[in-house]
Design an enzyme around this catalytic site. Structure first.
Site, PDB file in Angstrom:
ATOM      1  N   LYS A  14       0.838  -1.197   0.000  1.00  0.00           N
ATOM      2  CA  LYS A  14       0.000   0.000   0.000  1.00  0.00           C
ATOM      3  C   LYS A  14       0.879   1.255   0.000  1.00  0.00           C
ATOM      4  O   LYS A  14       2.084   1.184   0.268  1.00  0.00           O
ATOM      5  CB  LYS A  14      -0.924  -0.050   1.219  1.00  0.00           C
ATOM      6  CG  LYS A  14      -1.943  -1.212   1.205  1.00  0.00           C
ATOM      7  CD  LYS A  14      -2.787  -1.210   2.486  1.00  0.00           C
ATOM      8  CE  LYS A  14      -3.857  -2.284   2.475  1.00  0.00           C
ATOM      9  NZ  LYS A  14      -4.675  -2.262   3.733  1.00  0.00           N
ATOM     10  N   TYR A  54     -12.537  -2.459  -2.311  1.00  0.00           N
ATOM     11  CA  TYR A  54     -13.031  -2.459  -0.928  1.00  0.00           C
ATOM     12  C   TYR A  54     -14.553  -2.433  -0.847  1.00  0.00           C
ATOM     13  O   TYR A  54     -15.122  -1.979   0.140  1.00  0.00           O
ATOM     14  CB  TYR A  54     -12.429  -1.292  -0.159  1.00  0.00           C
ATOM     15  CG  TYR A  54     -10.997  -1.538   0.261  1.00  0.00           C
ATOM     16  CD1 TYR A  54     -10.627  -2.729   0.895  1.00  0.00           C
ATOM     17  CD2 TYR A  54     -10.011  -0.571   0.041  1.00  0.00           C
ATOM     18  CE1 TYR A  54      -9.316  -2.955   1.286  1.00  0.00           C
ATOM     19  CE2 TYR A  54      -8.693  -0.797   0.437  1.00  0.00           C
ATOM     20  CZ  TYR A  54      -8.358  -1.988   1.060  1.00  0.00           C
ATOM     21  OH  TYR A  54      -7.058  -2.211   1.460  1.00  0.00           O
ATOM     22  N   ASN A 128      -1.909  -0.290   7.370  1.00  0.00           N
ATOM     23  CA  ASN A 128      -1.253  -1.559   7.700  1.00  0.00           C
ATOM     24  C   ASN A 128      -0.381  -2.098   6.567  1.00  0.00           C
ATOM     25  O   ASN A 128      -0.119  -3.288   6.486  1.00  0.00           O
ATOM     26  CB  ASN A 128      -2.297  -2.579   8.166  1.00  0.00           C
ATOM     27  CG  ASN A 128      -3.427  -2.725   7.174  1.00  0.00           C
ATOM     28  OD1 ASN A 128      -3.328  -2.260   6.040  1.00  0.00           O
ATOM     29  ND2 ASN A 128      -4.500  -3.378   7.580  1.00  0.00           N
ATOM     30  N   HIS A 131      -1.789  -5.359   1.625  1.00  0.00           N
ATOM     31  CA  HIS A 131      -3.049  -6.082   1.440  1.00  0.00           C
ATOM     32  C   HIS A 131      -2.720  -7.513   1.060  1.00  0.00           C
ATOM     33  O   HIS A 131      -1.782  -7.763   0.295  1.00  0.00           O
ATOM     34  CB  HIS A 131      -3.887  -5.461   0.306  1.00  0.00           C
ATOM     35  CG  HIS A 131      -5.041  -6.338  -0.097  1.00  0.00           C
ATOM     36  ND1 HIS A 131      -6.230  -6.362   0.585  1.00  0.00           N
ATOM     37  CD2 HIS A 131      -5.149  -7.277  -1.082  1.00  0.00           C
ATOM     38  CE1 HIS A 131      -7.031  -7.266   0.038  1.00  0.00           C
ATOM     39  NE2 HIS A 131      -6.402  -7.834  -0.972  1.00  0.00           N
ATOM     40  N   GLU A 142     -10.254 -10.329  -6.825  1.00  0.00           N
ATOM     41  CA  GLU A 142      -9.273  -9.240  -6.723  1.00  0.00           C
ATOM     42  C   GLU A 142      -8.230  -9.308  -7.843  1.00  0.00           C
ATOM     43  O   GLU A 142      -7.890  -8.292  -8.446  1.00  0.00           O
ATOM     44  CB  GLU A 142      -8.581  -9.291  -5.357  1.00  0.00           C
ATOM     45  CG  GLU A 142      -9.529  -8.954  -4.209  1.00  0.00           C
ATOM     46  CD  GLU A 142      -8.925  -9.225  -2.831  1.00  0.00           C
ATOM     47  OE1 GLU A 142      -7.768  -9.708  -2.752  1.00  0.00           O
ATOM     48  OE2 GLU A 142      -9.618  -8.946  -1.828  1.00  0.00           O
TER      49      GLU A 142
HETATM   50  P1  IDP Z   1      -7.798  -7.140   5.654  1.00  0.00           P
HETATM   51  O1  IDP Z   1      -7.029  -6.071   4.913  1.00  0.00           O
HETATM   52  O2  IDP Z   1      -7.023  -7.678   6.823  1.00  0.00           O
HETATM   53  O3  IDP Z   1      -8.338  -8.214   4.759  1.00  0.00           O
HETATM   54  P2  IDP Z   1     -10.462  -5.926   5.700  1.00  0.00           P
HETATM   55  O4  IDP Z   1     -11.519  -6.130   6.739  1.00  0.00           O
HETATM   56  O5  IDP Z   1     -10.676  -6.516   4.345  1.00  0.00           O
HETATM   57  O6  IDP Z   1      -9.075  -6.425   6.330  1.00  0.00           O
HETATM   58  O7  IDP Z   1     -10.253  -4.351   5.586  1.00  0.00           O
HETATM   59  C1  IDP Z   1      -9.558  -3.777   4.512  1.00  0.00           C
HETATM   60  C2  IDP Z   1      -8.703  -2.625   5.023  1.00  0.00           C
HETATM   61  O8  IDP Z   1      -9.547  -1.613   5.620  1.00  0.00           O
HETATM   62  C3  IDP Z   1      -7.738  -3.002   6.153  1.00  0.00           C
HETATM   63  O9  IDP Z   1      -6.545  -3.582   5.693  1.00  0.00           O
HETATM   64  C4  IDP Z   1      -7.511  -1.670   6.820  1.00  0.00           C
HETATM   65  O10 IDP Z   1      -6.586  -0.864   6.095  1.00  0.00           O
HETATM   66  C5  IDP Z   1      -8.888  -1.034   6.730  1.00  0.00           C
HETATM   67  N1  IDP Z   1      -9.717  -1.341   7.923  1.00  0.00           N
HETATM   68  C6  IDP Z   1     -10.384  -2.489   8.168  1.00  0.00           C
HETATM   69  N2  IDP Z   1     -11.071  -2.431   9.322  1.00  0.00           N
HETATM   70  C7  IDP Z   1     -10.849  -1.191   9.815  1.00  0.00           C
HETATM   71  C8  IDP Z   1     -11.321  -0.518  11.010  1.00  0.00           C
HETATM   72  O11 IDP Z   1     -12.057  -1.050  11.837  1.00  0.00           O
HETATM   73  N3  IDP Z   1     -10.873   0.770  11.176  1.00  0.00           N
HETATM   74  C9  IDP Z   1     -10.059   1.382  10.282  1.00  0.00           C
HETATM   75  N4  IDP Z   1      -9.601   0.798   9.160  1.00  0.00           N
HETATM   76  C10 IDP Z   1      -9.992  -0.488   8.928  1.00  0.00           C
HETATM   77 MG    MG Z   2      -9.752  -8.103   3.254  1.00  0.00          MG
END
Ligand code: IDP
Ligand code: MG
Length: 173
Positions: A14, A54, A128, A131, A142
């Site tokens: 990212k 997303y 984070n 992805h 994806e």
């Molecule tokens: P993942 O990336 O671990 O698969 P997902 O639930 O698919 O998690 O969420 C996609 C991205 O959205 C996450 O990597 C993160 O950057 C962001 N994200 C997910 N949940 C939250 C939250 O509760 N607060 C803020 N950002 C979030």
């Molecule tokens: Mg995800």
């Protein structure tokens, strides 16, 4: 030994990962998996691509900020991009998820990529760094969203020939 379960998984470094100059560290960590890379490119992420990627989070309060984040809008022109890759091999999805770590960087194992390098911004976005697809259905959706068949080495999903529509496009001058 059990029969291998060959999977494909989409990995994105990212914009925060690029800005923090973490590409080398991340690729080195992912190399521990012994998976192969079958596609890789730098992508300038359009609003539409961000929304599609997303789509499962579209009703979340952080969705608008998440779109800005994956588009790299807060890091300056040089970082409005991601490095998109497809890794392939036995159990690829879980292997990469394990090395990536939990979604919330504060909860992620500190030796995982997200645990070591992620943060939560003051706007509440989980920055984070990486992805990684989380299921075979997600990874197929994806990968097809981010890559064209010709950008992948090998036939990882069935493809068909189509006539190019007449359209303007760039060639090297
Ligand atoms: P993942 O990336 O671990 O698969 P997902 O639930 O698919 O998690 O969420 C996609 C991205 O959205 C996450 O990597 C993160 O950057 C962001 N994200 C997910 N949940 C939250 C939250 O509760 N607060 C803020 N950002 C979030
Ligand atoms: Mg995800």
């Amino acid at each position: 030994m059990s029969t291998p379960d060959i999977q494909n998984t989409l990995v994105l470094i990212k914009p925060d990962g690029l800005k923090k100059s973490l590409t080398g560290n991340i690729l080195t960590k992912l190399a521990e998996t012994r998976l192969i890379i079958v596609g890789a490119k730098v992508v300038s992420v359009s609003r539409e691509l961000a929304e599609q990627h997303y789509i499962h989070l579209k009703d979340k309060p952080f969705f608008p900020e998440l779109l800005n984040y994956i588009q790299g809008k807060m890091y300056g022109e040089e970082y409005k991009r991601v490095l998109a890759m497809v890794y392939r091999g036995d159990g690829a999805i879980q292997k990469v998820r394990d090395i990536a770590g939990s979604t919330n960087p504060e909860e992620a194992d500190s030796t995982s990529i997200r645990g070591a390098y992620g943060r939560i911004t003051t706007k509440g976005v989980f920055e984070n760094v990486i992805h990684a697809s989380s299921s075979t259905a997600d990874s197929e959706r994806e990968i097809k969203l981010w890559f064209k068949p010709a950008e992948i080495v090998g036939n990882i999903y069935p493809a068909k020939k189509a006539m190019a529509e007449a359209h303007e496009h760039f060639v090297w001058a």
